[in-house]
Design a protein around this motif. Structure first.
Motif, PDB file in Angstrom:
ATOM      1  N   UNK A  62      46.131  40.388  32.049  1.00  0.00           N
ATOM      2  CA  UNK A  62      46.260  41.128  33.838  1.00  0.00           C
ATOM      3  C   UNK A  62      47.481  42.668  33.713  1.00  0.00           C
ATOM      4  N   UNK A  63      48.368  41.642  33.369  1.00  0.00           N
ATOM      5  CA  UNK A  63      49.549  43.621  32.923  1.00  0.00           C
ATOM      6  C   UNK A  63      49.003  44.227  31.368  1.00  0.00           C
ATOM      7  N   UNK A 114      40.531  49.797  35.937  1.00  0.00           N
ATOM      8  CA  UNK A 114      41.181  48.737  35.808  1.00  0.00           C
ATOM      9  C   UNK A 114      41.614  47.881  37.254  1.00  0.00           C
ATOM     10  N   UNK A 115      41.769  47.105  36.967  1.00  0.00           N
ATOM     11  CA  UNK A 115      42.607  46.082  37.966  1.00  0.00           C
ATOM     12  C   UNK A 115      42.824  44.388  37.545  1.00  0.00           C
ATOM     13  N   UNK A 116      43.886  43.445  37.843  1.00  0.00           N
ATOM     14  CA  UNK A 116      44.720  42.990  37.016  1.00  0.00           C
ATOM     15  C   UNK A 116      43.196  41.800  36.776  1.00  0.00           C
ATOM     16  N   UNK A 117      42.163  41.850  37.692  1.00  0.00           N
ATOM     17  CA  UNK A 117      41.135  40.695  37.205  1.00  0.00           C
ATOM     18  C   UNK A 117      39.670  41.874  36.727  1.00  0.00           C
ATOM     19  N   UNK A 118      39.310  40.321  36.509  1.00  0.00           N
ATOM     20  CA  UNK A 118      37.784  41.240  36.226  1.00  0.00           C
ATOM     21  C   UNK A 118      36.436  41.650  36.916  1.00  0.00           C
ATOM     22  N   UNK A 165      47.340  46.525  33.667  1.00  0.00           N
ATOM     23  CA  UNK A 165      48.189  47.002  35.031  1.00  0.00           C
ATOM     24  C   UNK A 165      48.172  48.218  34.431  1.00  0.00           C
TER      25      UNK A 165
END
Lengths: 274, 247
Positions: A192-193, A206-210, A196
């Motif tokens: 996640x980081x 991208x986000x912390x999740x897929x 970020x």
């Protein structure tokens, strides 16, 4: 696992259980008199070895799984060690500190896995030689920060899926399952980081999740994200579940997917020289 | 396993219209017109995640009243109900967040993340509800009066605590499950909760994504009793959890 109950029950069928577990009878009795249930976090990982040594219980299928995990942890740890040493990670935004923290977690994971394998009477595999350019596919991995973070993301998301794929194989050993789950969620925090960091440094999508099977612009990592697009879980369709406005993107994000050991080894093979 | 049921309880025309408007708002978000759409829909927009508009969680829906007491049950069903209870809590919390004034004036990234997490928790909640079918506990009643939804610190601080608690709960539940299928579901969800925890932590202070991880690189783990004690201040409904597996 209630250690007090187990040892008490054993004593009923085997009065010699204390001697068998540990010649120093007093040491083991003290263990059982720690009022009731031991705090989960305090139970030493070596506890499982008490039983395997005492009764010759086979943990043979577990050691190869832990050695598989150890291989991945060697890879991640070495990657971040080299990454920090190369100077490719800037100090801005606390990025270098974050990578150092991640590196240190991976080194701790290596240590814990080695310790556990040995406690089970197994032999930890040796650290492989790595080529983090993957034969030139990521030639500038330690000179180009964007490439470094991209490969980091791939490794972390792979690590999450790798541990997840082995969880059910560890079900018969609570202590080891527990450790695996506690490592697995840390890898998810790393992933996640890193995502970020890619977003904040380079505007990566991208986000912390897929989301679906998207990597957010990383070349050559289709296998890392294959299957993440699924939206049906155990026969339950998550998209618009029970009439709620859950998009297929959301639906793909809310569950991370496992990978088999073979799939993971195929992904990391280009990075392993020997 | 999937409970066969008709489309959602609320069938009134107005509900359907507002639902489709909510879908359109999502479309506008994706098309980058969220600011315009939000203003345009402000007058009639109520969060429908819980059901009937103007109610946080179908409070007035006689078919879905919150329970005074629920019994989680035993065995794997007990653990699934335990997870369902926590997802109900998280979903309800984020639904409240996205109606509060901190959220309304939050940055674009924070708004997006909070909405996404809200939707994730709703999805998790509904997944467990569906899997449990007739064995699902009823709706819980929550009390978020200790949270200041106009304060970024209060909202994000509470969110971080809830996410970390969720991670610890799933990690602790793993060994209590008998079914490999259920363990896999728990595994698929816990990493997403960990991503949430990392994301929220990073919003509060960038770089604190793993500040709960110990010196061995291990994440939090708690028993159901420990988790329910932490969650208790937010939960009005009495939860009977003493039949849950303990090993």
């Amino acid at each position: 696992m209630n250690i007090v109950n187990i040892i008490n029950e054993l004593e009923k069928v085997d009065p010699e259980v204390y001697e068998r577990l540990d010649g120093r009878r007093a040491a083991v009795k003290n263990l059982t008199s720690i009022g009731g249930k031991l705090a989960l976090a305090a139970v030493p990982l070596a506890l499982g070895s008490l039983f395997s040594k005492a009764y010759g219980r086979t943990t043979a299928h577990i050691v190869p799984i832990l050695n598989f995990a150890l291989t991945l942890e060697y890879l991640e740890a070495e990657y971040y060690v080299e990454g920090i040493n190369s100077g490719v990670v800037p100090t801005s935004m606390g990025d270098r500190a974050a990578i150092i923290e991640i590196r240190d977690h991976e080194l701790a994971h290596v240590a814990i896995l080695k310790q556990t394998i040995m406690a089970l009477g197994g032999s930890p595999v040796a650290k492989p030689m790595f080529d983090f350019t993957a034969g030139g596919a990521y030639a500038d991995v330690f000179t180009n920060y964007a490439t470094f973070l991209a490969v980091s993301q791939a490794f972390e998301d792979t690590g999450v899926r790798a541990y997840k794929g082995q969880a059910t194989n560890l079900m018969d050993n609570n202590e080891i399952l527990r450790a695996a789950l506690r490592i697995h969620s840390v890898e998810a925090r790393h992933a996640a980081h890193i995502r970020e960091m890619r977003n904040r440094n380079f505007g990566a999508d991208v986000q912390p999740w897929i989301t679906l099977n998207e990597s957010g612009g990383i070349p050559g990592v289709a296998a890392v994200y294959a299957g993440e697009e699924r939206t049906n879980q155990g026969g339950v369709e998550i998209t618009m579940i029970n009439g709620f406005d859950i998009s297929k993107e959301d639906a793909s994000e809310v569950f991370d997917e496992p990978l088999t050991k073979e799939q993971v080894l195929a992904i990391v093979k280009p990075f392993i020289v020997a | 396993m999937t409970e066969k049921k008709s489309p959602p309880q609320e069938t009134s025309f107005i509900n359907e219209v507002e639902k489709s408007q909510l879908s359109r708002r999502k479309f506008f978000n994706y098309a980058g017109l969220s600011a315009v759409a939000a203003v345009g829909l402000a007058s009639c927009q109520k969060d429908l995640r819980g059901g009937i508009p103007s109610a946080p969680f179908a409070m007035d829906d006689p078919k879905n009243m919150p329970k005074n007491t629920v019994n989680l049950g035993k065995g794997d069903i007990g653990i699934l109900n335990y997870a369902y209870a926590l997802e109900q809590l998280e979903a309800a919390f984020y639904i409240e967040v996205t109606k509060g004034s901190y959220y309304m004036s939050a940055s674009s990234k924070e708004k997006t993340y909070l909405e996404d997490i809200r939707d994730h928790e709703i999805a998790h909640r509904e997944f467990f509800k569906t899997v449990l079918g007739r064995q699902a506990i009823g709706r819980l009643l929550f009390d978020f009066s200790s949270v200041n939804f106009s304060s970024r610190e209060s909202v994000l601080g509470t969110a971080k605590a809830l996410e970390n608690t969720g991670v610890s709960a799933y990690n602790g539940a793993g060994e209590l499950l008998e079914s490999a299928d259920y363990l896999l579901f728990a595994g698929k969800i816990v990493s997403v909760e960990a991503r949430h925890a990392a994301a929220i932590s990073d919003l509060i202070q960038y770089g604190t994504f793993a500040d709960v991880v110990d010196g061995n690189g291990l994440d939090l783990i708690r028993t159901p009793q420990e988790v329910l004690a932490i969650a208790d201040p937010f939960i009005v409904t009495k939860i009977i959890a003493n039949n849950l597996p303990t090993s």
